[in-house]
Design an enzyme around this catalytic site. Sequence first.
Site, PDB file in Angstrom:
ATOM      1  N   HIS A 145       0.655  -0.662  -0.117  1.00  0.00           N
ATOM      2  CA  HIS A 145       0.022   0.046   0.318  1.00  0.00           C
ATOM      3  C   HIS A 145       1.267   1.763   0.044  1.00  0.00           C
ATOM      4  O   HIS A 145       0.201   1.631  -0.867  1.00  0.00           O
ATOM      5  CB  HIS A 145      -1.017  -0.417   1.273  1.00  0.00           C
ATOM      6  N   GLU A 146       2.069   0.985   0.647  1.00  0.00           N
ATOM      7  CA  GLU A 146       2.660   2.149   0.988  1.00  0.00           C
ATOM      8  C   GLU A 146       3.967   2.570  -0.632  1.00  0.00           C
ATOM      9  O   GLU A 146       3.690   3.749  -1.331  1.00  0.00           O
ATOM     10  CB  GLU A 146       3.858   2.463   1.987  1.00  0.00           C
ATOM     11  N   HIS A 149       1.648   4.553  -3.139  1.00  0.00           N
ATOM     12  CA  HIS A 149       1.295   5.614  -3.173  1.00  0.00           C
ATOM     13  C   HIS A 149       2.776   6.522  -3.060  1.00  0.00           C
ATOM     14  O   HIS A 149       1.921   7.050  -4.741  1.00  0.00           O
ATOM     15  CB  HIS A 149       1.248   5.989  -1.136  1.00  0.00           C
ATOM     16  N   GLU A 223      -6.420   7.256  -1.337  1.00  0.00           N
ATOM     17  CA  GLU A 223      -6.668   5.715  -0.492  1.00  0.00           C
ATOM     18  C   GLU A 223      -6.258   4.378  -0.757  1.00  0.00           C
ATOM     19  O   GLU A 223      -6.211   3.710  -1.763  1.00  0.00           O
ATOM     20  CB  GLU A 223      -7.169   5.864   0.590  1.00  0.00           C
TER      21      GLU A 223
END
Length: 298
Positions: A145-146, A149, A223
């Site tokens: 997830h990071e 980003h 997100e």
Amino acid sequence: MKRIGLFLLTNIAVLAVAMITMNLLGVGSYMQGTSLDLGNLFAFAAIIGFAGSFVSLAMSKWLAKMSVGAKVIKEPRNADEQWLVETVRRQAEKAGIGMPEVAIYEGAEPNAFATGMTKNSALVAVSTGLLRHMRQNEVEAVLGHEVAHIANGDMVTMALLQGVVNTFVIFFAKIVAYVVDRVVLKNESEGHSITFIVVDIVAQILFGILASMITMWFSRKREFHADNGGAYLAGKENMIAALQRLQTMQPGELPDQMAAFGISARPSNIGDLFRSHPPLEKRIEALRATTQDQLKVA
């Protein structure tokens, strides 16, 4: 005390950059006698607005390390650190970005964040609470997830959006202050009166609150994209499992400049419009509705 010092240093840097830039561009005062020069005012607002946003972005890795005490893993000291570094390296290669710095910070509650000015000069940090309370496949999804980003360019895009928002907040706040001071109270003295300064500050606070709805809306949208990217990098079921695990935990608190890029956030006390993250159940629903061929990073 540390955060106050960081705040002051950031603002000093912003003012220095803004003043130097205005001098280089030849931007004069937006007050011409008792009248308002809208062209100069907009230029002034844009320089200050974007300078603040991009100085914060440029300093984001340093601020992140200082504010949460994140320790970068230069040489893995144990199997857990080795696994973290290798997992991020593998995901970064799959996402097509440079290897981010990997850091751990002390925090009983589970969270992680990414920051950095470019895709090839970023930082991924996880809390000790995340490592302690999540299974390895769930941690892998959080890391994905990071990394997503970073690969999606969310930090730079958010900085651009914040710069635009800052510009209009400053621009319209000063117009309101001018109208109250010159038109309503009919002050004819040159320069800024106390009334102008007070109204300007109050208007910037109010407009800033309204503008934060825009940045938070954008953050919530990003997100979903980061969850999608995390599922692509670490597996859809792992990403869903990580979000489900977070539903049973209290997310950790992150400093404001990093909150939008954490894995989760505490609900806002003043409504969903000011949340940086969508509710976890909506994120899980969105992932379940996504097919395998729809999973990707930018």
